[in-house]
Design an enzyme around this catalytic site. Structure first.
Site, PDB file in Angstrom:
ATOM      1  N   GLY A  47       4.153  -7.626   3.917  1.00  9.12           N
ATOM      2  CA  GLY A  47       4.801  -7.817   2.445  1.00  9.12           C
ATOM      3  C   GLY A  47       4.252  -6.982   1.090  1.00  9.12           C
ATOM      4  O   GLY A  47       5.223  -7.390  -0.289  1.00  9.12           O
ATOM      5  N   HIS A  48       2.819  -6.590   1.725  1.00 10.30           N
ATOM      6  CA  HIS A  48       2.158  -6.315   0.330  1.00 10.30           C
ATOM      7  C   HIS A  48       1.847  -4.563   0.220  1.00 10.30           C
ATOM      8  O   HIS A  48       0.419  -4.130   1.029  1.00 10.30           O
ATOM      9  CB  HIS A  48       0.946  -7.228   0.020  1.00 10.30           C
ATOM     10  CG  HIS A  48       0.214  -7.050  -1.137  1.00 10.30           C
ATOM     11  ND1 HIS A  48      -1.401  -6.490  -1.599  1.00 10.30           N
ATOM     12  CD2 HIS A  48       0.451  -7.695  -2.463  1.00 10.30           C
ATOM     13  CE1 HIS A  48      -1.205  -6.555  -2.857  1.00 10.30           C
ATOM     14  NE2 HIS A  48      -0.365  -7.219  -3.586  1.00 10.30           N
ATOM     15  N   PHE A  49       2.324  -3.932  -0.622  1.00  4.74           N
ATOM     16  CA  PHE A  49       3.951  -3.792  -0.710  1.00  4.74           C
ATOM     17  C   PHE A  49       4.825  -2.678   0.173  1.00  4.74           C
ATOM     18  O   PHE A  49       4.480  -2.277   0.936  1.00  4.74           O
ATOM     19  CB  PHE A  49       3.948  -3.058  -2.173  1.00  4.74           C
ATOM     20  CG  PHE A  49       2.972  -3.484  -3.069  1.00  4.74           C
ATOM     21  CD1 PHE A  49       3.430  -5.196  -3.953  1.00  4.74           C
ATOM     22  CD2 PHE A  49       1.764  -3.427  -3.035  1.00  4.74           C
ATOM     23  CE1 PHE A  49       3.045  -5.539  -4.649  1.00  4.74           C
ATOM     24  CE2 PHE A  49       1.230  -4.135  -4.264  1.00  4.74           C
ATOM     25  CZ  PHE A  49       1.366  -5.306  -5.101  1.00  4.74           C
TER      26      PHE A  49
END
Length: 150
Positions: A47-49
């Site tokens: 999720g990052h990124f």
């Protein structure tokens, strides 16, 4: 053997999912040096990124704290009478982030003790990539805390 890099690593209070130290290359009264490789399958990269993963600054800071502050603190604590009943917790940090760290990258963290007094340890730390470029640097401090007997 007490004081060896392996002995210090064995004392780290982190589980596998939150351990950001692969090797402790050197530790003495003045500082520490170690490495960590950010495996591509670490969960925060999902999720990052999205579609362009990069290591979060908080994880870079934690890596510098584990190698540069906690490993050094454990080494320094072994010379005190209360070493069995204390640990070190990060209390403050000021870090400049200069370059991104991507999945699969290996980093080297070096710390230099600024002071260790009144139960507080302060270190200047830097993280370098495989090319020897500084990716982040700053100051991290921690305080000795008593462990509950039990």
């Amino acid at each position: 053997m007490v004081g060896t890099p392996q002995h210090i690593l064995d004392q780290l209070p982190y589980g596998k999912s939150f351990l950001f130290v692969d090797e402790l290359l050197h530790v003495d009264e003045q500082g520490a040096k170690g490495t960590f490789t950010y495996s591509e399958d670490l969960p925060f990269y999902q999720g990052h990124f999205k579609n362009a993963p990069v290591t979060p600054a908080v994880i870079l800071t934690e890596t510098m704290a584990q190698i540069g502050l906690v490993c050094l603190g454990l080494f320094l604590l072994q010379h005190t009478e209360s070493n069995q009943h204390t640990s070190l917790a990060m209390t403050s940090n000021t870090v400049d982030f200069l370059k991104p760290v991507y999945p699969g990258e290996k980093v080297w963290v070096t710390s230099e003790k600024v002071y260790f007094r009144f139960n507080k340890l302060s270190c200047n730390v830097k993280m370098e990539n495989a090319s020897g470029e500084v990716v982040c640097k700053g100051n991290i401090s921690g305080m000795l805390i008593s462990k509950a007997d039990g």
